[in-house]
Design an enzyme around this catalytic site. Structure first.
Site, mmCIF file in Angstrom:
data_model
loop_
_atom_site.group_PDB
_atom_site.id
_atom_site.type_symbol
_atom_site.label_atom_id
_atom_site.label_comp_id
_atom_site.label_asym_id
_atom_site.label_seq_id
_atom_site.Cartn_x
_atom_site.Cartn_y
_atom_site.Cartn_z
ATOM 1 N N HIS A 88 16.021 9.001 3.741
ATOM 2 C CA HIS A 88 15.980 9.750 5.005
ATOM 3 C C HIS A 88 16.981 9.185 5.994
ATOM 4 C CE1 HIS A 88 11.567 11.314 4.504
ATOM 5 N NE2 HIS A 88 12.380 11.712 3.546
ATOM 6 N N TYR A 217 6.423 10.934 14.105
ATOM 7 C CA TYR A 217 5.445 10.175 14.904
ATOM 8 C C TYR A 217 5.077 11.025 16.116
ATOM 9 C CZ TYR A 217 6.900 5.908 12.395
ATOM 10 O OH TYR A 217 7.170 4.958 11.442
ATOM 11 N N PRO A 309 0.897 -0.930 11.719
ATOM 12 C CA PRO A 309 1.758 -0.170 10.800
ATOM 13 C C PRO A 309 2.802 0.724 11.463
ATOM 14 C CG PRO A 309 -0.447 0.767 10.868
ATOM 15 C CD PRO A 309 -0.509 -0.479 11.670
ATOM 16 N N LYS A 313 6.800 -2.063 9.124
ATOM 17 C CA LYS A 313 7.555 -3.299 8.889
ATOM 18 C C LYS A 313 6.918 -4.258 7.880
ATOM 19 C CE LYS A 313 11.057 -2.516 11.281
ATOM 20 N NZ LYS A 313 12.086 -1.990 10.412
ATOM 21 N N TYR A 401 14.498 0.015 13.202
ATOM 22 C CA TYR A 401 13.774 0.767 12.177
ATOM 23 C C TYR A 401 14.444 0.633 10.807
ATOM 24 C CZ TYR A 401 10.368 4.224 10.654
ATOM 25 O OH TYR A 401 9.315 4.833 10.024
#
Ligand code: APR
Ligand code: PHB
Length: 408
Positions: A88, A217, A309, A313, A401
């Site tokens: 992604h 998210y 979560p 990570k 990220y």
């Protein structure tokens, strides 16, 4: 292998094995460490309390940072990951009933790969066993001794009931948050840093096509939700729930209704629903111990630190720790020098604290804290709008990220 009496009067039939590194725990940390050591020509033995089937089917998070993917490929465990992993180039933050994409590829030149942790574990175990590595599953009664000496031992009972002892130069405590290794460090020698969050995640795995192409998210008045996936026909979804909620209180209908409400965007289609294959509620916690080493015991992964979560990570940090540990052990075994081993904890903790901050920040920005007042809600929204509109702010999220380079 050295076998035979160990010389302890009440124990006559103990199998004694020498190895360079005794690794406790066959999760991502322990397995990757065994591979990294083998590639450098060093031997290790892995002990795992659960069965092979259990560790290969335990559903956990599933986002691999760019450096994690690289490392798994380098150690020869990336073949299926490359084939089946979903690469992604971004994620979306959903609020105000709209999707706001963070374009990792454009902002960092890097991507992430969605691939379940249990698939990583399956690949690592298969590759380890194919190369003649030794893994004891179903072990019991694991005990450490001599971690302050230069020949620590790990005693355990194997799956067949045989009492065994590993004599090693180093013990790697890769046995997760509830493992046995960390408690062997004298209490005064460890400093604990922790935060509990006033919410938990209810996670489901469902046989249904993901409704969106990337991980989303969602922040809103009903609380946080997350839409992820495992394959083109399996979706992974999460809901913020109260920590005291029991899974029985969440019927399938209630779960889907709440997910649809929290993940809705104007003009968007709803979720694709399907049979729920797996479900569970997990508490959220931030936790770090310093240092990550005592004598010849080196802690890695969840044994030393936990992140909530949000941001995925956990597995990535575990892999990063053992990359540092393997390099330090190589120096030690090849030259006898302890400088890298002595620097292990400090070097890991720099990355650990970056991930601790990132996960805490993502968690705080996206969740609805019970009793949050309108001031806090406005701050969250302002932060979200800033993150998706400012190139500087989105780059900061993106680089954390996709994973900062090792050693930064
Ligand atoms: N003896 C041997 N093995 C043990 C013992 C013990 N006494 N106690 C626990 N274990 C095993 C667990 O069964 C587990 O397989 O240690 C392993 C630790 O693996 P993980 O919990 O996966 O931890 P780690 O390898 O550090 O990976 C971190 O896992 O918990 C997730 O979200 C976390 O993604 C992160 C990743
Ligand atoms: C997952 O796919 O399981 C996942 C994705 C992103 C997260 C956590 C979990 O932040």
């Amino acid at each position: 292998m050295l076998s035979g009496s160990y010389g302890v009067k009440h124990r006559t039939d103990v199998e004694v094995t020498r190895t360079q590194v005794a690794i406790v725990g066959a999760g991502p940390a322990g397995l990757v460490l065994a591979h990294l050591l083998a590639l450098r020509g060093f031997d290790s033995v892995l002990l795992e309390a659960r069965s092979r089937h259990h560790v290969e089917h335990r559903v956990r998070a599933g986002v691999l940072e760019h450096p994690t993917v690289q490392l798994l490929c380098e150690i020869g465990a990336g073949e299926r990951l490359r084939r089946e992993g979903l690469e992604h180039g971004g994620i979306s933050l959903r609020f105000d009933r709209a999707d706001h994409r963070i374009d990792f590829a454009a902002l960092t030149g890097r991507s992430i790969t969605v691939y379940g942790q249990q698939e990583v574990v399956k690949d690592l175990i298969a590759a380890r066993l194919a190369r003649g590595g030794e893994i004891f599953f179903d072990v019991d009664d694991v005990r450490l001794s001599g971690i302050d000496s230069d020949e620590p031992e790990v005693a355990f009972t194997d799956g067949g009931g045989v009492a065994r002892i590993l004599r090693a130069a180093v013990v790697a405590g890769c046995d997760g948050f509830h493992g046995v290794c960390r408690p062997y460090v004298p209490p005064g020698a460890l400093r604990v840093f922790e935060r509990d969050y006033p919410f938990a995640w209810l996670g489901i795995l469902a046989k249904a096509a993901p409704a969106q192409e990337e991980v989303a998210y969602a922040h809103g008045d009903r609380g946080f939700a997350l839409a992820s996936m495992r394959s083109p026909d399996v979706t992974r979804l999460y809901l913020q729930v109260a920590p005291e909620d029991a899974i029985d209180g969440w019927s399938d209908d209630r779960i889907w209704e709440e997910l649809n409400a929290r993940l809705a965007v104007d003009g968007g289609a709803g979720l694709n629903e399907g049979p729920i294959l797996e479900r569970g509620i997990a508490a959220m916690r931030s936790f770090v111990v310093e240092p990550m080493r005592h004598g010849r015991l080196f802690l890695a992964g969840d044994a030393a630190h936990i992140v909530p979560p949000t941001g995925a990570k956990g597995m990535n940090l575990a892999v990063a720790d053992v990359a540092v540990l393997a390099e330090a052990l190589e120096r030690f075994f090849a030259t006898g020098r302890t400088d890298l081993l002595d620097g292990y904890s400090d070097r890991c903790l720099r990355r650990v604290w970056r991930a601790e901050h990132f996960s805490w920040w993502m968690t705080s920005m996206l969740h609805l804290a019970p009793g949050a007042d309108p001031f806090e809600r406005r701050l969250q929204l302002s932060q979200l709008r800033y993150v998706v509109s400012s190139p500087a702010a989105s780059t900061s999220l993106a680089e954390n990220y996709v994973g900062l380079p090792y050693g930064s």
